[in-house]
Design an enzyme around this catalytic site. Structure first.
Site, PDB file in Angstrom:
ATOM      1  N   ARG A   1       0.847  -1.200   0.000  1.00 39.17           N
ATOM      2  CA  ARG A   1       0.000   0.000   0.000  1.00 39.17           C
ATOM      3  C   ARG A   1       0.883   1.252   0.000  1.00 39.17           C
ATOM      4  NH1 ARG A   1      -1.860   1.817   4.571  1.00 39.17           N
ATOM      5  NH2 ARG A   1      -2.428  -0.220   5.391  1.00 39.17           N
TER       6      ARG A   1
ATOM      7  N   LYS B   1      -7.856   5.555 -19.859  1.00 36.84           N
ATOM      8  CA  LYS B   1      -8.128   6.065 -21.194  1.00 36.84           C
ATOM      9  C   LYS B   1      -6.869   5.982 -22.073  1.00 36.84           C
ATOM     10  CE  LYS B   1     -12.034   6.760 -19.106  1.00 36.84           C
ATOM     11  NZ  LYS B   1     -12.399   8.015 -18.467  1.00 36.84           N
TER      12      LYS B   1
ATOM     13  N   TYR C   1     -16.045  15.876 -16.879  1.00 32.73           N
ATOM     14  CA  TYR C   1     -16.424  14.498 -16.645  1.00 32.73           C
ATOM     15  C   TYR C   1     -17.545  14.430 -15.596  1.00 32.73           C
ATOM     16  CZ  TYR C   1     -15.977   9.545 -15.623  1.00 32.73           C
ATOM     17  OH  TYR C   1     -16.231   8.212 -15.445  1.00 32.73           O
TER      18      TYR C   1
ATOM     19  N   ASP D   1      -7.361  18.237 -15.233  1.00 36.95           N
ATOM     20  CA  ASP D   1      -7.609  16.857 -15.656  1.00 36.95           C
ATOM     21  C   ASP D   1      -7.107  16.753 -17.100  1.00 36.95           C
ATOM     22  OD1 ASP D   1      -8.667  14.489 -16.686  1.00 36.95           O
ATOM     23  OD2 ASP D   1     -10.485  14.608 -15.452  1.00 36.95           O
TER      24      ASP D   1
HETATM   25  C1  LIG Z   1     -12.903   8.494 -17.253  1.00 34.10           C
HETATM   26  C2  LIG Z   1     -12.556   9.846 -16.770  1.00 34.10           C
HETATM   27  C3  LIG Z   1     -12.361  10.104 -15.401  1.00 34.10           C
HETATM   28  C4  LIG Z   1     -12.593   9.050 -14.344  1.00 34.10           C
HETATM   29  O1  LIG Z   1     -11.672   8.008 -14.437  1.00 34.10           O
HETATM   30  P1  LIG Z   1     -12.004   6.475 -14.017  1.00 34.10           P
HETATM   31  O2  LIG Z   1     -10.734   5.783 -14.358  1.00 34.10           O
HETATM   32  O3  LIG Z   1     -13.184   6.034 -14.808  1.00 34.10           O
HETATM   33  O4  LIG Z   1     -12.289   6.483 -12.563  1.00 34.10           O
HETATM   34  C5  LIG Z   1     -11.979  11.379 -15.041  1.00 34.10           C
HETATM   35  N1  LIG Z   1     -11.807  12.357 -15.950  1.00 34.10           N
HETATM   36  C6  LIG Z   1     -11.992  12.155 -17.270  1.00 34.10           C
HETATM   37  C7  LIG Z   1     -11.795  13.271 -18.232  1.00 34.10           C
HETATM   38  C8  LIG Z   1     -12.363  10.888 -17.727  1.00 34.10           C
HETATM   39  O5  LIG Z   1     -12.562  10.700 -19.036  1.00 34.10           O
END
Ligand SMILES: *Cc1c(COP(=O)(O)O)cnc(C)c1O
Length: 395
Positions: free
Chosen positions: A56, A207, A109, A182
């Protein structure tokens, strides 16, 4: 002969392949092993062989990925989590205290909005949503003394708006707040927010970084900023260890493997996206195309200045409105009707009810006639054929 290469910084792809990914010192395995272990043998009480005690706190596979990503984001340190949302949650809880306020880019998001409004609000965290392209609105939303975080997504999801990261960073500094970007849509290949003045970057590594739709993950990368009297790296590192939503070794391995080919995939994603956006623009069944690579996009110039490409996401509105949008989304064959994005395969999505269902009926709702494409790396002619058939069937 004097070497001129010593002072050259390595290129993006060289760094992606090698940073944090040295061959295994024990066996010479070119690919560092997946350290599938929870704990590490100690040579004496608290005498750690390589700094690892319990997975962890740290695990070599995770540490390798964190180093690789931090190098590509030009950050001080990276922290890998079990999902993008877990990364966002850890960062926000590391820096916020009850009574604090967030200025949040409105087009973003849906899950980030849910985290802030449903999970953090009961702990007395307030927020104001703003148009990311309206700097006056951002300034007006700042509450002196209580706004601690400005949260921005650019390009935004699903409208692909472009915000001026350096200008947002200045507003954050003036307010004594942190700017978090982000960077999931652009990926570190196309944009480095820390170099534009942001204090922290978050990713859903699910992604483009993972890139193959086979792993869930998230990451925070921070620069050298201090926060409440200590380095931000310490606050985030403590939260990762103490709250424990870490990425496991298998997931860290898959994310690191994906990251090595990010530049190659992203080049193909955006070549295809540009072709498809230009093609959609010419179609009589389409009334609007949202892609920052198109000169008519309002953020085109800004994107060209602060990014190194326009990415692989394209949104559009069919001329036939909501019914046509639904029919196109359900009418493709090669494009899979799915949430998520950034994998090698093409995906189509109807954001209003799929990714953004949690904000439907609110001021943050997305248009009901919007279709979003995650343009894959398949041959673009096959993609165009699929889209042409779906558009014809929908009108
Ligand atoms: C998918 C996504 C998230 C969240 O990520 P997870 O891996 O699904 O928890 C946050 N920001 C953006 C822009 C995303 O496309």
């Amino acid at each position: 002969m004097t070497s001129t290469t010593a002072t050259r910084t390595r290129g993006f792809t060289t760094t992606a392949v090698h940073a944090g990914q040295e061959p295994d010192p024990l066996t010479g395995a070119v690919i560092p092993p997946i350290y599938q272990t929870s704990t590490f043998a100690q040579d004496g009480i608290n005498v750690l062989r390589a700094g690892h005690e319990y997975s962890r706190g740290s695990n070599p596979t995770r540490s390798g990925f964190e180093e690789q990503l931090a190098a590509l984001e030009r950050g001080e340190r990276g922290f890998a989590f079990a999902s993008g949302i877990a990364a966002e949650d850890a960062l926000l809880r590391a820096v916020l205290r009850p009574g604090d306020h967030i200025v949040l880019g409105a087009d973003g998001y849906g899950g980030t909005n849910r985290l802030i409004t449903k999970v953090l609000a009961p702990w007395d965290i307030g927020h104001t949503a703003v148009d990311i392209t309206d700097l006056d609105a951002v300034l007006a939303a700042v509450r002196p003394g209580s706004t601690r975080v400005l949260w921005l997504e650019t390009p935004s999801n699903p409208l692909l708006g472009i915000a001026d990261v350096a200008a947002w960073a200045q507003l954050a500094r003036d307010a004594g707040a942190l700017l978090v970007v982000d960077n999931t849509f652009a990926s570190p290949y196309l944009q480095n927010p820390l170099e534009l003045g942001a204090h922290a970057v978050v990713h859903s590594t699910t992604k483009y970084i993972g890139g193959h739709s086979d792993v869930l993950g998230g990451a925070v990368v921070v620069g050298t900023a201090e926060w409440r009297g200590a380095p931000l790296t310490e606050a985030v590192g403590f939260q990762q260890f103490a709250a424990g939503a870490v990425a496991g070794p298998q997931d860290s391995y898959l994310a690191a493997r994906g990251l090595k080919t990010l530049s190659l995939r992203m080049e193909r994603h955006q070549d295809n996206a540009q072709r498809i956006a230009e093609w959609l623009l010419e179609r009589p069944e389409v009334s609007q195309v949202l892609y920052p690579g198109l000169p008519e996009h309002p953020g085109h110039g800004l994107a060209a200045a602060q990014m190194r490409g326009f990415g692989g996401m394209v949104s559009f509105r069919p001329a036939g409105g909501e019914a046509a949008a639904r029919a196109v989304a359900e009418g493709t064959r090669l494009y899979s009707l799915s949430v998520s994005l950034g994998g090698v395969e093409s995906l189509i999505c109807y954001p209003s009810e799929m990714t953004h269902a949690s904000v439907r009926g609110t001021a943050l709702a997305v248009p009901v006639d919007l279709v979003r494409l995650s343009v894959g790396i398949e041959d673009v002619e096959d993609q165009l054929e699929d889209l042409e058939r779906a558009l014809a069937g929908a009108s």
